[in-house]
Design a protein around this motif. Structure first.
Motif, PDB file in Angstrom:
ATOM      1  N   GLU A  71       0.814  -1.213   0.000  1.00 43.67           N
ATOM      2  CA  GLU A  71       0.000   0.000   0.000  1.00 43.67           C
ATOM      3  C   GLU A  71       0.849   1.264   0.000  1.00 43.67           C
ATOM      4  O   GLU A  71       0.341   2.355  -0.266  1.00 43.67           O
ATOM      5  CB  GLU A  71      -0.983   0.002   1.185  1.00 43.67           C
ATOM      6  CG  GLU A  71      -2.130  -0.971   1.029  1.00 43.67           C
ATOM      7  CD  GLU A  71      -1.766  -2.433   1.312  1.00 43.67           C
ATOM      8  OE1 GLU A  71      -2.616  -3.301   1.073  1.00 43.67           O
ATOM      9  OE2 GLU A  71      -0.629  -2.707   1.755  1.00 43.67           O
ATOM     10  N   GLY A  72       2.126   1.127   0.268  1.00 37.95           N
ATOM     11  CA  GLY A  72       3.038   2.269   0.150  1.00 37.95           C
ATOM     12  C   GLY A  72       3.064   2.812  -1.267  1.00 37.95           C
ATOM     13  O   GLY A  72       3.410   3.975  -1.502  1.00 37.95           O
ATOM     14  N   GLU A  98       5.557  12.579   6.254  1.00 38.52           N
ATOM     15  CA  GLU A  98       4.176  12.808   6.683  1.00 38.52           C
ATOM     16  C   GLU A  98       3.232  11.821   6.004  1.00 38.52           C
ATOM     17  O   GLU A  98       2.325  11.286   6.639  1.00 38.52           O
ATOM     18  CB  GLU A  98       3.754  14.247   6.383  1.00 38.52           C
ATOM     19  CG  GLU A  98       4.472  15.280   7.213  1.00 38.52           C
ATOM     20  CD  GLU A  98       4.209  15.138   8.704  1.00 38.52           C
ATOM     21  OE1 GLU A  98       3.041  14.890   9.098  1.00 38.52           O
ATOM     22  OE2 GLU A  98       5.164  15.269   9.485  1.00 38.52           O
ATOM     23  N   LEU A  99       3.443  11.592   4.718  1.00 36.38           N
ATOM     24  CA  LEU A  99       2.572  10.656   3.993  1.00 36.38           C
ATOM     25  C   LEU A  99       2.700   9.239   4.551  1.00 36.38           C
ATOM     26  O   LEU A  99       1.700   8.544   4.730  1.00 36.38           O
ATOM     27  CB  LEU A  99       2.914  10.670   2.502  1.00 36.38           C
ATOM     28  CG  LEU A  99       2.611  11.961   1.748  1.00 36.38           C
ATOM     29  CD1 LEU A  99       3.132  11.875   0.322  1.00 36.38           C
ATOM     30  CD2 LEU A  99       1.117  12.256   1.761  1.00 36.38           C
ATOM     31  N   ILE A 100       3.926   8.817   4.802  1.00 40.83           N
ATOM     32  CA  ILE A 100       4.154   7.420   5.208  1.00 40.83           C
ATOM     33  C   ILE A 100       3.569   7.143   6.594  1.00 40.83           C
ATOM     34  O   ILE A 100       3.274   5.998   6.932  1.00 40.83           O
ATOM     35  CB  ILE A 100       5.663   7.063   5.112  1.00 40.83           C
ATOM     36  CG1 ILE A 100       5.836   5.601   4.724  1.00 40.83           C
ATOM     37  CG2 ILE A 100       6.398   7.392   6.397  1.00 40.83           C
ATOM     38  CD1 ILE A 100       5.459   5.288   3.317  1.00 40.83           C
ATOM     39  N   ARG A 101       3.345   8.191   7.378  1.00 41.00           N
ATOM     40  CA  ARG A 101       2.712   8.001   8.698  1.00 41.00           C
ATOM     41  C   ARG A 101       1.304   7.435   8.571  1.00 41.00           C
ATOM     42  O   ARG A 101       0.780   6.831   9.510  1.00 41.00           O
ATOM     43  CB  ARG A 101       2.614   9.329   9.435  1.00 41.00           C
ATOM     44  CG  ARG A 101       3.850   9.747  10.122  1.00 41.00           C
ATOM     45  CD  ARG A 101       3.501  10.869  11.044  1.00 41.00           C
ATOM     46  NE  ARG A 101       4.498  11.906  10.999  1.00 41.00           N
ATOM     47  CZ  ARG A 101       4.720  12.721  11.994  1.00 41.00           C
ATOM     48  NH1 ARG A 101       3.999  12.647  13.089  1.00 41.00           N
ATOM     49  NH2 ARG A 101       5.636  13.646  11.892  1.00 41.00           N
ATOM     50  N   LEU A 102       0.691   7.669   7.423  1.00 39.65           N
ATOM     51  CA  LEU A 102      -0.665   7.162   7.209  1.00 39.65           C
ATOM     52  C   LEU A 102      -0.708   5.647   7.160  1.00 39.65           C
ATOM     53  O   LEU A 102      -1.768   5.049   7.336  1.00 39.65           O
ATOM     54  CB  LEU A 102      -1.247   7.756   5.922  1.00 39.65           C
ATOM     55  CG  LEU A 102      -1.404   9.282   5.917  1.00 39.65           C
ATOM     56  CD1 LEU A 102      -1.782   9.784   4.537  1.00 39.65           C
ATOM     57  CD2 LEU A 102      -2.429   9.721   6.957  1.00 39.65           C
ATOM     58  N   ILE A 103       0.458   5.051   6.913  1.00 40.09           N
ATOM     59  CA  ILE A 103       0.577   3.589   6.978  1.00 40.09           C
ATOM     60  C   ILE A 103       1.224   3.272   8.315  1.00 40.09           C
ATOM     61  O   ILE A 103       2.292   3.770   8.625  1.00 40.09           O
ATOM     62  CB  ILE A 103       1.459   3.042   5.829  1.00 40.09           C
ATOM     63  CG1 ILE A 103       0.829   3.368   4.479  1.00 40.09           C
ATOM     64  CG2 ILE A 103       1.679   1.543   5.988  1.00 40.09           C
ATOM     65  CD1 ILE A 103       1.689   2.975   3.300  1.00 40.09           C
ATOM     66  N   ASP A 104       0.594   2.482   9.096  1.00 38.79           N
ATOM     67  CA  ASP A 104       1.101   2.175  10.435  1.00 38.79           C
ATOM     68  C   ASP A 104       2.175   1.092  10.341  1.00 38.79           C
ATOM     69  O   ASP A 104       1.944  -0.069  10.682  1.00 38.79           O
ATOM     70  CB  ASP A 104      -0.055   1.721  11.332  1.00 38.79           C
ATOM     71  CG  ASP A 104       0.354   1.657  12.789  1.00 38.79           C
ATOM     72  OD1 ASP A 104       1.333   2.312  13.175  1.00 38.79           O
ATOM     73  OD2 ASP A 104      -0.324   0.928  13.546  1.00 38.79           O
ATOM     74  N   ASP A 105       3.356   1.508   9.846  1.00 40.23           N
ATOM     75  CA  ASP A 105       4.470   0.575   9.686  1.00 40.23           C
ATOM     76  C   ASP A 105       5.761   1.351   9.914  1.00 40.23           C
ATOM     77  O   ASP A 105       6.261   2.022   9.015  1.00 40.23           O
ATOM     78  CB  ASP A 105       4.451  -0.056   8.290  1.00 40.23           C
ATOM     79  CG  ASP A 105       5.506  -1.139   8.113  1.00 40.23           C
ATOM     80  OD1 ASP A 105       6.466  -1.190   8.905  1.00 40.23           O
ATOM     81  OD2 ASP A 105       5.368  -1.924   7.159  1.00 40.23           O
TER      82      ASP A 105
END
Length: 127
Positions: A71-72, A98-105
């Protein structure tokens, strides 16, 4: 802030030329140079000023992101906008961190930080 934006007194075209070179130095390629203002004008929806969006990618970083979390890819390729505002040229992007924070990984944070640092350098060298 979700974005990183700087101002330049150069023209949009000159910034784009410089940005292409500085992105290469940071191991990024331009996949697409989208002239948004021209496209909107053709559709009868012209805007004031020039507005271009570059879609850029570093293949190694993209593979790392996708290897951890498919999903990244929702955030790929990275986008850099170059546009006219208040008699200046703006160069900006949404921050990958900031964008990658939306994926909890959490494993993706270091990759996003590296990408963001290199894109900031490329932008700063282009202004």
């Amino acid at each position: 802030m979700f974005d990183y934006t700087v101002q330049s007194d150069r023209t949009v075209e000159n910034v784009i030329d410089r940005l292409n070179e500085s992105l290469k130095e940071e191991s990024f390629g331009v996949l697409w140079d989208f002239d948004l203002s021209e496209t909107l004008e053709k559709k009868g929806q012209g805007i004031d000023g020039k507005y271009r969006i570059l879609e850029v990618c570093n293949p190694k970083a993209a593979k790392e992101v996708l290897s951890h979390h498919l999903e990244g890819g929702y955030f790929l390729p990275c986008k850099i906008a170059v546009f006219e505002k208040d008699d200046h040229t703006q160069i900006g992007m949404p921050k990958p961190t900031e964008l990658i924070r939306l994926i909890d990984d959490e494993s993706l944070h270091d990759i996003a930080l590296d990408v963001e640092s290199r894109l900031k350098r490329a932008i700063d060298q282009s202004k």
